[in-house]
Scaffold this motif. Structure first.
Motif, PDB file in Angstrom:
ATOM      1  N   GLY B 144       0.818  -1.203   0.000  1.00  0.00           N
ATOM      2  CA  GLY B 144       0.000   0.000   0.000  1.00  0.00           C
ATOM      3  C   GLY B 144       0.855   1.257   0.000  1.00  0.00           C
ATOM      4  O   GLY B 144       2.024   1.236   0.411  1.00  0.00           O
ATOM      5  N   VAL B 145       0.258   2.357  -0.455  1.00  0.00           N
ATOM      6  CA  VAL B 145       0.933   3.652  -0.475  1.00  0.00           C
ATOM      7  C   VAL B 145       0.977   4.214   0.948  1.00  0.00           C
ATOM      8  O   VAL B 145      -0.030   4.172   1.659  1.00  0.00           O
ATOM      9  CB  VAL B 145       0.180   4.628  -1.415  1.00  0.00           C
ATOM     10  N   SER B 146       2.148   4.728   1.363  1.00  0.00           N
ATOM     11  CA  SER B 146       2.300   5.346   2.690  1.00  0.00           C
ATOM     12  C   SER B 146       2.729   6.790   2.525  1.00  0.00           C
ATOM     13  O   SER B 146       3.315   7.171   1.503  1.00  0.00           O
ATOM     14  CB  SER B 146       3.386   4.636   3.503  1.00  0.00           C
ATOM     15  N   HIS B 147       2.457   7.608   3.544  1.00  0.00           N
ATOM     16  CA  HIS B 147       2.943   8.990   3.524  1.00  0.00           C
ATOM     17  C   HIS B 147       4.454   8.997   3.704  1.00  0.00           C
ATOM     18  O   HIS B 147       5.001   8.224   4.488  1.00  0.00           O
ATOM     19  CB  HIS B 147       2.284   9.803   4.639  1.00  0.00           C
ATOM     20  N   GLY B 148       5.121   9.896   2.969  1.00  0.00           N
ATOM     21  CA  GLY B 148       6.563  10.019   3.086  1.00  0.00           C
ATOM     22  C   GLY B 148       6.949  10.968   4.205  1.00  0.00           C
ATOM     23  O   GLY B 148       6.092  11.485   4.940  1.00  0.00           O
ATOM     24  N   GLU B 149       8.236  11.223   4.314  1.00  0.00           N
ATOM     25  CA  GLU B 149       8.714  12.092   5.398  1.00  0.00           C
ATOM     26  C   GLU B 149       8.381  13.552   5.138  1.00  0.00           C
ATOM     27  O   GLU B 149       8.087  14.308   6.059  1.00  0.00           O
ATOM     28  CB  GLU B 149      10.233  11.916   5.564  1.00  0.00           C
ATOM     29  N   ARG B 150       8.440  13.969   3.856  1.00  0.00           N
ATOM     30  CA  ARG B 150       8.115  15.351   3.506  1.00  0.00           C
ATOM     31  C   ARG B 150       6.643  15.477   3.134  1.00  0.00           C
ATOM     32  O   ARG B 150       6.012  14.482   2.771  1.00  0.00           O
ATOM     33  CB  ARG B 150       8.991  15.823   2.337  1.00  0.00           C
ATOM     34  N   ASN B 152       3.303  15.991   1.165  1.00  0.00           N
ATOM     35  CA  ASN B 152       2.875  15.574  -0.169  1.00  0.00           C
ATOM     36  C   ASN B 152       3.854  14.625  -0.866  1.00  0.00           C
ATOM     37  O   ASN B 152       3.943  14.598  -2.091  1.00  0.00           O
ATOM     38  CB  ASN B 152       2.599  16.791  -1.073  1.00  0.00           C
ATOM     39  N   THR B 153       4.616  13.898  -0.096  1.00  0.00           N
ATOM     40  CA  THR B 153       5.409  12.816  -0.696  1.00  0.00           C
ATOM     41  C   THR B 153       4.893  11.486  -0.150  1.00  0.00           C
ATOM     42  O   THR B 153       4.337  11.426   0.955  1.00  0.00           O
ATOM     43  CB  THR B 153       6.914  12.931  -0.404  1.00  0.00           C
ATOM     44  N   TYR B 154       5.093  10.465  -0.950  1.00  0.00           N
ATOM     45  CA  TYR B 154       4.579   9.138  -0.595  1.00  0.00           C
ATOM     46  C   TYR B 154       5.643   8.091  -0.858  1.00  0.00           C
ATOM     47  O   TYR B 154       6.598   8.336  -1.628  1.00  0.00           O
ATOM     48  CB  TYR B 154       3.324   8.824  -1.429  1.00  0.00           C
ATOM     49  N   THR B 155       5.466   6.948  -0.231  1.00  0.00           N
ATOM     50  CA  THR B 155       6.405   5.854  -0.459  1.00  0.00           C
ATOM     51  C   THR B 155       5.630   4.565  -0.743  1.00  0.00           C
ATOM     52  O   THR B 155       4.464   4.434  -0.353  1.00  0.00           O
ATOM     53  CB  THR B 155       7.322   5.610   0.764  1.00  0.00           C
TER      54      THR B 155
END
Lengths: 85, 392
Positions: B144-150, B152-155
């Motif tokens: 699944g898509v996760s929120h990134g550290e910055r 509006n970024t995703y991981t």
């Protein structure tokens, strides 16, 4: 109509967990509907309401929401001349 | 309904590539054919053929002219796939798979920031839909898509089981759950550039056929911006573009391979005829009859799919049944055609060398029933047939 659709949905394992609680306009494909479940649902709806949904209405959008299914079924019931209960 | 109307050039219903495209296609096919045996033997990427496709602008064939593409509609795309397959099955399949990804982007995320660059630079875009643990089901994801550290970024971390030209691609179209808590069928598609992906190869690609597609398993670790997620649910992308176009372009590749096998069988028979032997092997005419049948089935399926692919009609269950039937029929029949051609060619066909070999063609075609397994499609059709109305 919507409650009858929900009751039929609740008989299907892929839909049973949310059939009674999902909103009329919520996206069923996002919630867990898949194409084979939509086939099973179609057959049960047609049997229950004693209508046949035309081929050009058998699209993803027809099965996207409870409201969309209700609209298509109502249109067929009107064509058939026996109003929905 | 959620749909972003795009600029995939599905609407120009031209039957053939443009006239000046004919020579380009002929040259690219010749390069593919020249290196096909070596690509196959070494299970290596057909870099010469892809370079030729790029040089002639054919990598961006599906993109509209104003973006730098060739504006090829589905009918023209199937013709190109068929022609390329006559030179090299792996090259044709790589090209076809890339066009499918490109068409999905053009139709469903035409404003993607990376898209213009991908077309202008003629990126090869790899599909990352397969995944460990989902049993080959395109419409289910585990990662699944996760929120990134910055902001509006995703991981996304995904274990792809078969990523064709994964090491050679410049871009990737990945499927994933919308978020890590979403249902497995609630999927999004993400376009990522090569420099946003950490790619770890976790296995080999040493197969019976289609060896040049270089499709080993990879683990992918991706970081991306929010606007790289396609705005349309993947289920809709699959139903409207990816699945129909995959069945059509794959079928076109297999028709092309089968057609090349028959051409070689005809050539052998012609030489024998010149030597005084009466060419009366019924396998040749049977192969031709089968080829005529799958060509006609492909043409009919293209015609039925055009309104869906250009966005003017909804995909119906009936179309799904027809496309599943196309895939199953062409994949099985193409193998039969190659076997019949082998019967005609004899030892000249059995050897890997020479102008009348059908060995590579036969091996390549054995991938066809496995690409979305025929068993799965037949099971689906057995249920979906119950929804058909009228005389089918």
């Amino acid at each position: 109509m919507h409650e009858q659709i929900r009751a039929i949905m609740s008989e299907l394992s892929k839909l049973s967990s949310f059939a009674l609680t999902i909103h009329d306009d919520d996206d069923l494909w996002d919630a867990g509907m898949d194409s084979l479940t939509s086939v099973q649902l179609l057959l049960r709806l047609e049997e229950h309401f004693e209508v046949e949904i035309p081929e050009d209405a058998l699209t993803r959008d027809t099965f996207r929401t409870i409201k969309a299914m209700s609209d298509v079924l109502l249109a067929q019931l009107e064509t058939k001349g026996s109003p929905a209960s | 309904m959620t749909r972003t109307k795009g600029t995939y050039a599905g609407s120009p219903r031209t039957g053939r590539p443009a006239e000046d495209g004919e020579e380009a296609l002929r040259r690219a096919t010749a390069v593919a054919a020249e290196h096909a045996a070596d690509v196959d033997r070494g299970a290596r990427f057909p870099e010469e053929a892809v370079a030729a496709l790029r040089a002639h602008g054919l990598v961006a064939a599906a993109a509209p002219v104003h973006l730098g593409g060739q504006g090829a509609g589905v009918r023209a795309l199937t013709r190109i796939a068929e022609r390329l397959a006559r030179g090299c099955g792996s090259t044709a399949m790589i090209w076809a798979m890339h066009q499918i990804q490109l068409a999905c982007l053009l139709q469903h995320h035409p404003d993607a920031p990376l898209l213009k660059r991908a077309v202008a630079e003629q990126w090869l875009i790899a599909s990352v839909t397969s995944e460990v643990g989902v049993g080959g089901d395109l419409r289910r994801s585990s990662a699944g898509v996760s929120h990134g550290e910055r902001a509006n970024t995703y991981t996304l971390r995904k274990q792809g089981t078969t990523v064709s030209y994964g090491a050679q691609a410049q871009g990737y179209l990945l499927t994933a759950r919308r978020d890590t808590d979403a249902d497995g069928g609630n999927q999004v598609a993400v376009l990522a550039a090569r420099d946003q992906v950490t790619l770890t190869r976790t296995g080999d690609w040493d197969t019976l056929g289609m060896r040049g597609t270089c499709s080993p398993p990879f683990d992918l670790d991706v970081t991306f911006d929010g606007d790289q997620i396609l705005p349309v649910p993947f289920g809709d992308i699959a139903a409207r573009t990816m699945v129909p176009l995959s069945h059509l372009l794959w079928a076109a590749v297999w028709v092309g391979l089968a057609g090349e096998a028959v051409r070689r069988a005809v050539d052998v028979s012609r030489r024998r005829g010149r030597g005084g032997t009466v060419p009366d092997n019924p396998a040749l005419s049977l192969a031709h009859a089968r080829l005529t049948g799958i060509r006609a089935q492909l043409d009919a399926a293209v015609a039925a799919s055009e309104p869906v692919l250009d966005g003017s009609a909804e995909p119906t269950m009936a179309l799904g049944v027809e496309l599943n039937a196309l895939k199953v029929a062409v994949s099985d029949t193409a193998i039969e055609i190659a076997r019949l051609s082998l019967d005609v060619c004899g030892m000249a066909g059995f050897t890997e060398q020479g102008p009348h070999s059908v060995a590579r063609i036969l091996r390549d075609l054995h991938s066809a029933p496995l690409m979305i397994s025929n068993r799965r499609l037949l099971a689906a059709n057995s249920q979906m047939l119950l929804t058909l109305r009228g005389d089918r």
